[in-house]
Design an enzyme around this catalytic site. Structure first.
Site, PDB file in Angstrom:
ATOM      1  N   ARG A 128      26.611 -16.333  19.897  1.00 47.90           N
ATOM      2  CA  ARG A 128      25.356 -16.008  19.225  1.00 47.90           C
ATOM      3  C   ARG A 128      24.314 -17.067  19.524  1.00 47.90           C
ATOM      4  O   ARG A 128      24.624 -18.213  19.834  1.00 47.90           O
ATOM      5  CB  ARG A 128      25.496 -15.804  17.722  1.00 47.90           C
ATOM      6  CG  ARG A 128      25.456 -16.970  16.746  1.00 47.90           C
ATOM      7  CD  ARG A 128      24.082 -17.517  16.312  1.00 47.90           C
ATOM      8  NE  ARG A 128      23.189 -16.567  15.704  1.00 47.90           N
ATOM      9  CZ  ARG A 128      22.999 -16.429  14.401  1.00 47.90           C
ATOM     10  NH1 ARG A 128      23.678 -17.167  13.548  1.00 47.90           N
ATOM     11  NH2 ARG A 128      22.124 -15.577  13.924  1.00 47.90           N
ATOM     12  N   HIS A 158       0.564  24.331  27.240  1.00 48.92           N
ATOM     13  CA  HIS A 158      -0.518  23.542  27.851  1.00 48.92           C
ATOM     14  C   HIS A 158      -1.757  23.531  26.939  1.00 48.92           C
ATOM     15  O   HIS A 158      -2.862  23.287  27.405  1.00 48.92           O
ATOM     16  CB  HIS A 158      -0.900  24.088  29.237  1.00 48.92           C
ATOM     17  CG  HIS A 158       0.270  24.387  30.110  1.00 48.92           C
ATOM     18  ND1 HIS A 158       0.897  23.438  30.876  1.00 48.92           N
ATOM     19  CD2 HIS A 158       0.962  25.543  30.301  1.00 48.92           C
ATOM     20  CE1 HIS A 158       1.903  23.990  31.525  1.00 48.92           C
ATOM     21  NE2 HIS A 158       1.977  25.269  31.174  1.00 48.92           N
ATOM     22  N   ARG A 167       0.804  -1.226   0.000  1.00 47.36           N
ATOM     23  CA  ARG A 167       0.000   0.000   0.000  1.00 47.36           C
ATOM     24  C   ARG A 167       0.838   1.277   0.000  1.00 47.36           C
ATOM     25  O   ARG A 167       0.440   2.273  -0.596  1.00 47.36           O
ATOM     26  CB  ARG A 167      -0.918  -0.025   1.229  1.00 47.36           C
ATOM     27  CG  ARG A 167      -1.988   1.053   1.252  1.00 47.36           C
ATOM     28  CD  ARG A 167      -2.945   0.828   2.405  1.00 47.36           C
ATOM     29  NE  ARG A 167      -3.899   1.915   2.542  1.00 47.36           N
ATOM     30  CZ  ARG A 167      -5.068   1.985   1.917  1.00 47.36           C
ATOM     31  NH1 ARG A 167      -5.410   1.015   1.090  1.00 47.36           N
ATOM     32  NH2 ARG A 167      -5.882   3.004   2.100  1.00 47.36           N
ATOM     33  N   SER A 217     -15.048  12.542   4.554  1.00 44.02           N
ATOM     34  CA  SER A 217     -15.871  11.673   5.391  1.00 44.02           C
ATOM     35  C   SER A 217     -16.985  11.085   4.535  1.00 44.02           C
ATOM     36  O   SER A 217     -17.583  11.785   3.716  1.00 44.02           O
ATOM     37  CB  SER A 217     -16.469  12.460   6.568  1.00 44.02           C
ATOM     38  OG  SER A 217     -17.494  11.719   7.209  1.00 44.02           O
ATOM     39  N   ASP A 277      18.547 -22.012   4.991  1.00 42.61           N
ATOM     40  CA  ASP A 277      18.380 -21.119   3.849  1.00 42.61           C
ATOM     41  C   ASP A 277      19.684 -20.874   3.096  1.00 42.61           C
ATOM     42  O   ASP A 277      19.709 -20.827   1.855  1.00 42.61           O
ATOM     43  CB  ASP A 277      17.742 -19.790   4.283  1.00 42.61           C
ATOM     44  CG  ASP A 277      18.529 -19.064   5.374  1.00 42.61           C
ATOM     45  OD1 ASP A 277      19.455 -19.660   5.951  1.00 42.61           O
ATOM     46  OD2 ASP A 277      18.189 -17.890   5.663  1.00 42.61           O
TER      47      ASP A 277
END
Length: 481
Positions: free
Chosen positions: A326, A156, A17, A286, A84
């Site tokens: 590791r 504020h 997307r 909307s 892999d």
């Protein structure tokens, strides 16, 4: 039916997307596995140059088939081998039978895995930095244009002393400039894992070169240089330290925090109708309320920025739980957290560039809001003017206090406009300064050195930061969604 099958399984919206083609490619299987093959070629070339019995024809064969990847075969090999890297060693060897004996010679899986990750991190930063530079450039132009346009400041989220639209943009720019320096530092600090062997000791290569330490060091240097890095880490375990991922992703998470703050400010200002993000001619705000102009791009940035900040937890936890040389519990997590961080940062910057290229300012609305609040803010100026005209400071203060409370009651209890100025004008006490009221209420007298700060900040701290990216400034962003 094959095309329809893709809609039968989950697709990450980061790629399907939002993300740019260049960043999506950077973390693609094609980029990953062709890089593995390049690394095997670099290794073979360096080993040959240092005296190992590798033929030119073997290297030529590998180079000729470097981009010819049989992904179906590799997937089948991985199903059988459950590994892999070895799946791709076999797949490469299948199309390069002459070179098969020397592919991956002396290396461990992390030679291709970790080094490729470092290349992808480096190249990912190289995609992001020009995009960030363009955002800073667009926002700098905006700040310069509105450097002296007075606007209400907010502390504020309550009205405070005036600032300018451009000065507020410089607050955003200052954070983005810090992010630029952070991303550049993280990129420049990256080193290559290089040629280190199974636990980082280079033992396999020392054996290949019959105990010749100089040749092992030269091998490491040569491969590092071929991969485009100036330095390799001098010490590693089986992997490079996962603190490197922490450093890289922390700079992106920090960028996420910056963008979230900027876009939240834009959303708040959009509610006040002072500033709006671009709104397309046929865009719908909307489905139920056709009049709405929702700040959907800023909202998208905030939404994705939260994800980018949250991803920071992954490398921190991964680095903390790596045992000794590791453990493999880093692997699945890094397959997600590394690409997603860069893809998310990429999307955020593209969207923010689009926003900053088309920000709309409504000066009349801003002016109306200033008029509504300024009489209260000007009371100290009025008192000072009265004292200069011979009045008593305490008497004047009391007069202003009473009139201010009366005006505030009209605003808060009756929903009326702020009529403090009219009350001052009607009170004979203030007759000595009536001729000065317009000057005392000029918004530009309340913005301090904001315009001068904008000019200096842009000249000294922002423009120099953009110099390396001048050639890449003209790219415009058109969002497909």
């Amino acid at each position: 039916m094959e095309g329809a099958d893709e809609f039968m399984k989950y697709r990450s919206p980061l790629v399907s997307r939002y993300a740019s083609k260049e960043m999506a490619y950077n973390f693609s299987d094609r980029k990953k596995f062709t890089t593995w093959r390049k690394l095997w070629i670099y290794l073979a070339k360096a080993e040959k140059a240092l005296g190992l019995p590798i033929a030119d024809s073997q290297i030529a064969e590998m180079e000729s088939r470097a981009d010819d990847i049989d992904f179906a075969m590799a997937a089948e090999e991985e199903r059988k081998l459950r590994h892999d890297v070895m799946a791709h060693v076999h797949t490469f060897a299948h199309c390069c039978p002459g070179a098969a004996p020397i592919i991956h010679l002396g290396a461990t899986s992390c030679y291709v895995g970790d080094n490729t990750d470092l290349i992808m991190l480096r190249d990912g930063f190289d995609v992001l930095l020009p995009k960030l530079a363009r955002v800073i450039d667009r926002l700098s132009n905006f700040a310069e244009k509105y450097a002296d346009l007075p606007t209400l400041g907010f502390t504020h989220y309550q009205p405070a002393q005036l600032t300018t639209v451009g000065k507020r943009a410089c607050l955003w720019l200052q954070d983005l400039a810090m992010d630029m320096r952070n991303l550049q530092r993280a990129r420049d600090d990256l080193r290559f894992r290089g040629v280190k062997g199974t636990t980082g000791t280079q033992a396999s290569f020392l054996q290949l070169f019959q105990g010749d330490h100089d040749k092992v060091e030269e091998l490491d240097r040569m491969v590092t240089e071929m991969a485009g890095f100036k330095k390799a880490y001098l010490v590693t375990g089986q992997t490079y330290s996962r603190k490197v991922d922490v450093d890289s992703l922390s700079s992106l998470a920090s960028l996420g925090a910056t963008v979230h703050k900027i876009c939240t400010d834009i959303r708040l200002l959009a509610n006040l109708k002072e500033i709006e993000e671009p709104f397309e001619k046929e865009q719908i705000g909307s489905s139920a309320m056709p009049y709405k102009r929702n700040p959907m791009r800023a909202e998208r940035c905030c939404s994705l920025a939260r994800h980018l900040v949250a991803l920071m937890a992954d490398p921190l936890q991964t680095a903390s739980v790596q045992w000794l040389e590791r453990t493999l519990d880093d692997s699945a997590n890094r397959r997600i957290s590394l690409p997603e961080s860069f893809l998310t940062a990429d999307i955020i910057l593209s969207t923010l560039q689009n926003i900053t290229e088309g920000l709309v300012v409504y000066p009349k609305v801003i002016e109306r809001h200033i008029r509504h609040e300024l009489p209260f803010m000007a009371t100290e100026n009025i008192i000072m003017a009265m004292v200069k005209a011979g009045g008593n400071r305490q008497d004047c203060h009391e007069k202003i206090r009473v009139l201010s409370q009366e005006a505030a009651a009209v605003v808060k209890q009756e929903g009326g406009d702020n009529d403090l100025l009219a009350r001052v004008q009607r009170d004979p006490y203030f007759a000595p300064i009536l001729g000065q009221l317009d000057a005392l209420l000029d918004p530009k007298t309340f913005i301090g050195r904001a315009p001068q700060q904008v000019t200096r900040f842009l000249a000294e701290e922002v423009r120099p930061l953009l110099e390396p990216y001048k050639a890449k400034m003209d790219v415009k962003i058109e969002l497909e969604l």
